[in-house]
Design a protein around this motif. Structure first.
Motif, PDB file in Angstrom:
ATOM      1  N   GLU A   8       0.734  -1.177   0.058  1.00 24.19           N
ATOM      2  CA  GLU A   8       0.043  -0.019  -0.059  1.00 24.19           C
ATOM      3  C   GLU A   8       0.905   1.271   0.088  1.00 24.19           C
ATOM      4  O   GLU A   8       2.160   1.275   0.271  1.00 24.19           O
ATOM      5  CB  GLU A   8      -0.985  -0.210   1.115  1.00 24.19           C
ATOM      6  CG  GLU A   8      -1.789  -1.153   1.231  1.00 24.19           C
ATOM      7  CD  GLU A   8      -2.596  -1.244   0.230  1.00 24.19           C
ATOM      8  OE1 GLU A   8      -2.925  -0.344  -0.400  1.00 24.19           O
ATOM      9  OE2 GLU A   8      -3.024  -2.460  -0.163  1.00 24.19           O
ATOM     10  N   ASP A  57      -4.324   2.533   9.184  1.00 28.40           N
ATOM     11  CA  ASP A  57      -5.834   1.957   9.574  1.00 28.40           C
ATOM     12  C   ASP A  57      -6.000   1.407  10.856  1.00 28.40           C
ATOM     13  O   ASP A  57      -5.301   1.561  11.659  1.00 28.40           O
ATOM     14  CB  ASP A  57      -6.302   0.659   8.379  1.00 28.40           C
ATOM     15  CG  ASP A  57      -4.918  -0.214   8.759  1.00 28.40           C
ATOM     16  OD1 ASP A  57      -4.215  -0.050   9.672  1.00 28.40           O
ATOM     17  OD2 ASP A  57      -5.074  -1.292   7.951  1.00 28.40           O
ATOM     18  N   GLU A  73     -10.028  -4.607   5.236  1.00 36.59           N
ATOM     19  CA  GLU A  73     -11.216  -4.586   4.869  1.00 36.59           C
ATOM     20  C   GLU A  73     -11.352  -5.398   3.316  1.00 36.59           C
ATOM     21  O   GLU A  73     -10.333  -5.644   2.690  1.00 36.59           O
ATOM     22  CB  GLU A  73     -11.660  -3.020   4.298  1.00 36.59           C
ATOM     23  CG  GLU A  73     -13.098  -3.007   3.698  1.00 36.59           C
ATOM     24  CD  GLU A  73     -13.329  -1.463   3.314  1.00 36.59           C
ATOM     25  OE1 GLU A  73     -14.106  -1.211   2.559  1.00 36.59           O
ATOM     26  OE2 GLU A  73     -12.370  -0.564   3.618  1.00 36.59           O
ATOM     27  N   PHE A 125     -12.233  -6.351  -0.253  1.00 36.66           N
ATOM     28  CA  PHE A 125     -12.666  -5.640  -1.477  1.00 36.66           C
ATOM     29  C   PHE A 125     -13.554  -6.325  -2.673  1.00 36.66           C
ATOM     30  O   PHE A 125     -13.212  -7.504  -2.739  1.00 36.66           O
ATOM     31  CB  PHE A 125     -11.244  -5.369  -2.285  1.00 36.66           C
ATOM     32  CG  PHE A 125     -11.595  -4.557  -3.922  1.00 36.66           C
ATOM     33  CD1 PHE A 125     -11.895  -3.347  -3.964  1.00 36.66           C
ATOM     34  CD2 PHE A 125     -11.420  -5.575  -5.226  1.00 36.66           C
ATOM     35  CE1 PHE A 125     -11.883  -2.797  -5.174  1.00 36.66           C
ATOM     36  CE2 PHE A 125     -11.579  -5.084  -6.225  1.00 36.66           C
ATOM     37  CZ  PHE A 125     -11.940  -3.680  -6.288  1.00 36.66           C
ATOM     38  N   LEU A 166      -8.149   0.355  -5.438  1.00 39.86           N
ATOM     39  CA  LEU A 166      -7.822  -0.288  -4.284  1.00 39.86           C
ATOM     40  C   LEU A 166      -7.622   0.427  -3.108  1.00 39.86           C
ATOM     41  O   LEU A 166      -6.567   1.477  -3.294  1.00 39.86           O
ATOM     42  CB  LEU A 166      -6.840  -1.466  -4.215  1.00 39.86           C
ATOM     43  CG  LEU A 166      -7.304  -2.482  -5.162  1.00 39.86           C
ATOM     44  CD1 LEU A 166      -5.928  -3.298  -5.301  1.00 39.86           C
ATOM     45  CD2 LEU A 166      -8.345  -3.368  -4.703  1.00 39.86           C
ATOM     46  N   LYS A 167      -8.124   0.694  -2.024  1.00 38.18           N
ATOM     47  CA  LYS A 167      -7.825   1.276  -0.860  1.00 38.18           C
ATOM     48  C   LYS A 167      -6.763   0.680   0.011  1.00 38.18           C
ATOM     49  O   LYS A 167      -6.726  -0.494  -0.161  1.00 38.18           O
ATOM     50  CB  LYS A 167      -9.179   1.536  -0.113  1.00 38.18           C
ATOM     51  CG  LYS A 167     -10.153   2.493  -0.635  1.00 38.18           C
ATOM     52  CD  LYS A 167     -11.466   2.427   0.156  1.00 38.18           C
ATOM     53  CE  LYS A 167     -12.815   3.186  -0.598  1.00 38.18           C
ATOM     54  NZ  LYS A 167     -13.825   3.375   0.172  1.00 38.18           N
ATOM     55  N   GLN A 219      -6.950  -2.639   1.897  1.00 40.24           N
ATOM     56  CA  GLN A 219      -8.112  -3.804   1.516  1.00 40.24           C
ATOM     57  C   GLN A 219      -7.439  -5.136   1.298  1.00 40.24           C
ATOM     58  O   GLN A 219      -6.360  -5.076   0.623  1.00 40.24           O
ATOM     59  CB  GLN A 219      -8.931  -3.061   0.346  1.00 40.24           C
ATOM     60  CG  GLN A 219      -9.826  -2.138   0.736  1.00 40.24           C
ATOM     61  CD  GLN A 219     -10.742  -1.623  -0.349  1.00 40.24           C
ATOM     62  OE1 GLN A 219     -10.283  -1.389  -1.515  1.00 40.24           O
ATOM     63  NE2 GLN A 219     -11.730  -1.537  -0.232  1.00 40.24           N
ATOM     64  N   LYS A 228     -14.806 -10.816   8.379  1.00 39.39           N
ATOM     65  CA  LYS A 228     -13.370 -10.485   8.127  1.00 39.39           C
ATOM     66  C   LYS A 228     -12.211 -10.935   9.365  1.00 39.39           C
ATOM     67  O   LYS A 228     -11.357 -11.272   9.273  1.00 39.39           O
ATOM     68  CB  LYS A 228     -13.275  -8.893   8.249  1.00 39.39           C
ATOM     69  CG  LYS A 228     -13.532  -8.333   6.947  1.00 39.39           C
ATOM     70  CD  LYS A 228     -13.499  -6.776   6.986  1.00 39.39           C
ATOM     71  CE  LYS A 228     -14.178  -5.784   7.961  1.00 39.39           C
ATOM     72  NZ  LYS A 228     -14.161  -4.590   7.965  1.00 39.39           N
TER      73      LYS A 228
END
Length: 464
Positions: free
Chosen positions: A36, A62, A67, A69, A78-79, A82, A122
């Motif tokens: 990321e 985070d 999370e 996707f 894409l965050k 994720q 999750k």
């Protein structure tokens, strides 16, 4: 670098497998987060006060949760943080510098529509940074199972490789489960058998269950110490034939290859009571079990064999052999006689002087006093045994042939003067030669019919 430090930390641990799993989980987490824009890193620091390694995080953007996707047919950005499901097309947008993903194949659309989106938890699928750190701390301290800590299933109490005894007792009590030893069961059965309130059916059931247990040598000897053998022997005098039959069955099973039980039963008068059952008018089922018990008591007990011969046991067996409807008993009778003859011959082959033990010398001397074969010849067994050659069963014929050979030293002259015997042997020889040739054709060497044919050949040679 972090991975090498963790390996060094876990190197001296015994739980290598669990440590490897934790490192694997951490490695996946680090790879996912470092790709990321704002990566999450895990470092190991040395505490100046307690000199223990502590774990910390920095640059965490985070909340620690990864999370999931959910893709579509269009490219989506894409965050950070994720998790990308497998099977997607992923690309790096050179204009924006962001990673983008969409569905890979058209057939996958039906699984990823908003209406049929798979339900994913999750916490049950992915590992958080917090859980990984907690697992590493617990693993270092050796308190809980790290795998359970990651999945959120760890208990506060220290785990044990064994199930606690208190918990086992509690569970057994809850299901009303009672473990009884054979001794406890035998005591209950003897109590049931000896109770005046028990019916005949209940007493017979108790004896049959005892018979199953006394096949074991220890259980049979425990029957003696409990006083159960006296109850069994006394039941041989019962007026109920079912109790007589069951008691003889228990006696024979307990005495089988058990010298201590044999001695105690003989001292308790079992031989005389079995002798009475065989001589009196009783059903064949009772006499069948009485013969079984008698054979077990006499096996390898020369003193008992000598006593049996002296009290007229051979004569009683001869009368039983000739009874109407006693066909099922004849094979048992000659089998017992054959065993007694060959048993003595095998024991005396070593000779008395060859055994230095004085007790063994006395044992061999007792066998010398057993005069079974002359009694058999005097009481007509040389002509009784050949009658069994007409049996329709191969087993009956085999037992008769072996017994005839065993009695040969005292019956040879009578065999030679018995034309019926010679004719029967010749007829059987032809029959079993055919069976033998069939065995050879089938590739069976040293088969059953070959053994019977060898017995016939030997008998015919000695009777001519």
């Amino acid at each position: 670098m972090v991975l090498f430090k963790l390996i060094n930390t876990l190197r001296n641990k015994n739980c290598v497998f669990k440590g490897a799993v934790i490192i694997w989980c951490l490695n996946i987490h680090l790879i996912s987060t470092h790709t990321e824009k704002f990566p999450t890193a895990l470092t190991i620091k040395e505490d100046e006060f307690n000199k223990e390694k502590v774990y910390d995080t920095h640059k965490t953007q985070d909340s620690g949760e990864l999370e999931v996707f959910y893709p579509t047919n269009e490219w989506q950005t894409l965050k950070p943080g994720q998790a990308v499901p497998a099977g997607l097309h992923v690309r790096l947008n050179l204009q924006t510098g962001q990673r983008e993903a969409k569905l890979g194949e058209e057939e996958g659309v039906k699984y990823w529509t908003h209406k049929q989106r798979p339900k994913m938890n999750k916490q049950s699928v992915l590992f958080t940074t917090k859980k990984l750190i907690q697992a590493l701390k617990k693993f270092k301290g050796g308190t809980d199972d790290p795998l359970k800590i990651i999945s959120g299933q760890a208990e506060e109490s220290q785990s044990s490789p064994f199930y606690p005894v208190d918990n086992l007792k509690r569970d057994m009590k809850m299901i009303n489960f009672l473990v009884e030893t054979d001794v406890q069961i035998m005591r209950k059965l003897l109590s049931q058998f000896n109770s005046t309130s028990s019916t005949v059916d209940q007493r017979v059931t108790a004896l049959l269950e005892l018979e199953y247990l006394v096949h074991q040598v220890d259980n049979a000897q425990n029957l003696l110490s409990m006083g159960g053998m006296k109850l069994v022997i006394d039941a041989l005098n019962s007026t109920d034939v079912r109790l007589q039959e069951s008691a003889a069955f228990v006696l024979g099973s307990a005495a089988s290859s058990n010298p201590l039980v044999q001695d105690q039963a003989l001292e308790g008068g079992a031989l005389q009571k079995l002798f009475t059952l065989l001589a009196a008018s009783h059903p064949v089922s009772v006499k069948k079990k009485a013969l079984f018990a008698l054979a077990c008591l006499l096996h390898h007990v020369p003193f008992a064999q000598s006593h049996f011969v002296k009290i007229g046991g051979v004569q009683v067996l001869g009368e039983l052999f000739q009874e109407q409807g006693a066909d099922n008993l004849r094979v048992r009778i000659i089998t017992m006689l054959y065993d007694m003859i060959t048993e003595k011959e095998l024991i005396l082959q070593t000779g008395i002087d060859a055994v230095p033990n004085s007790s063994h010398q006395e044992y061999l001397q007792q066998y010398n006093e057993v005069s079974l074969q002359p009694i058999l010849a005097e009481q007509g067994w040389c002509s009784l045994v050949p009658e069994l050659l007409g049996s329709p069963e191969h087993d009956g014929r085999e037992k008769a042939l072996r017994t005839l050979l065993a009695m040969m030293p005292h019956c040879q002259t009578q065999y030679q003067q018995n034309p019926t015997l010679i004719t029967s042997l010749s007829t059987l020889q032809k029959e079993y030669r055919k069976h033998f040739l069939t065995e050879e054709t089938l590739g069976e060497k040293d088969g059953y019919f070959g053994e019977i044919l060898a017995l016939l050949d030997s008998l015919i040679m000695k009777t001519h």
